[in-house]
Scaffold this active site. Sequence first.
Site: not given
Length: 579
Positions: A430-432, A460
């Site tokens: 996952y990332c931003t 996210i």
Amino acid sequence: MCSGPEDFRGSGAGRCGGRRGGTGAKRKPGVSRATGPRPARPPEAEMVPGEVAAPPGPGSPRGSAAAEAAAARKQRAFARRKVGRRRAPGCAARPGLRPEAASGRGEGVGLSLRGGSLRRTSGSAFSLFVKAKEVPAAARCPAGGEGVRWRCCRQAFEELSGIHRHVALQHAGDIGQQAGLSDAGQQAGLAAKQAAAEVSPSSGPAPAGNADGLHGHCRSSPEISCTLPDTSHVSYDDLTSKVGEVLLYYCYCEVKDPEKLCAWQKALCQHLHLTGKVRVASEGINGTVGGSKVATNLYIEVMLSQPLFKDILCQEDFKSSAGGAHCFPDLRVGVCKEIVPMGIDPKIVSYKETGIHLSPQEFHREVEQYLSQASQGQSDTILLDCRNFYESKIGHFQGCLAPDIRKFSYFPSYVDENLELFKDKRVLMYCTGGIRCERGSAYLRSKAVCREVYQLKGGIHKYLEEFPDGFYRGKLFVFDDRYAICSNEDIISACRYCGTLWDQYKLCSSQHCRQLVLTCPSCRSKGLTACCPVCQEKELKVTSRASGQTLKEECECTRRRPRVPIEHVSQRTLDSGKD
């Protein structure tokens, strides 16, 4: 009573209607005043059409008046013939006009007259449109610029040529609608654009945002539309309102002409008064922009209508949060090799080889299962945070592996140094907003060590929209002047100096250092505002190379952190499931 010979107008018929050359009281034939007797001619042949009677002899009291009347008749006859030649085809001939005047011999002139009529009609609409954009004299205050006389599309114009050029290039269609004539409107638009092109160089360049040169450049590449949205129906205050939002999005696709897409993006953002950062490359586009709600809605609408992104980009791909144009210092749009800087050629590691996308709901279930298994020491899954250390420091998923790296370009090296960690594992990434996972998962898959690689679709950002109190705790770091956005009340980080719970970043107070520091209000009041003791004591003295290039002195923050940390599998196993 019938008129005399001076009333003939070259038409061959007297005003009293009957005979050619009828004169009321005829002079007896037979004697000439100058030469004596002369042969008589029939009354009907006394005057031929167009002939003027001989003036009275010298000394006659009517001589002078007759000469003037003759000259006036010639002028009137010539004028009637000229009008006859100009009469458009199909019009009825007026009495006394020559037949050819109504036959079609003046067709070109007739068309010119009709074209002139259309130009007058559309010209009136053009003038009214420009007039509507005029700034009232009372409103021409220093705050808006004393020389500003017109405002349109959030642009100010001081010269008449400037507003004419803008209206001609941007509002030709609107003028056509106001004129109520579709053909006239189209002709008005063409004529207006031609007139705009003829504006002298002394008028200066076109105002930013009209993108006149851009439109011409785009005709050769139909796959990229350079259309700018119509904002004539939006007030300047609504378009530039400080109460707005920040958009985050990306789109991987093949871009044949990144320079063209970049130019359009810059014009579009300027047109809508958006600030932010947009990266364009042959592999797609990545952007975060801020502006009013009206501006961002228009931006999304235009992006979705862009043929280049058709069937790829959708409404759900835009992540939004409260903010506005004030969240960025300026607008930066540029062409890069990668739309997210991983440092690997997109031709070597392509976004087309990405991992399996999971919706927020699917990802939530996977994390729930992972945490349940990890608590029992039975998990074969790694929950991997692809972001930088300062991002994961203030917020992350419970039980995640957060690499202690400063840049995403270090991520490939991190994977290479820790391949054993990922062997035969299921990886949840996952990332931003999801973009780093696109390339990061593709790189991890290229190593062929993982059993499966999954990634959180929308990042996210999208997860928090559906699960604000889910498994992600703390703040979400963002790359603008806000630094973080909040979805829950948890604080998982601490002040750099006293250890008090704190998660609001500030830049290091040292003039040349760009490190972020967590320092609470109490410590800041004591002057503890730098990222580390080195910066605090030395105020980051600047050294120079022989070439004269100024460099930052390496501070404690960067010196004590390895560029690529090496994870220990045993320690990772023990820490599985812990926050």
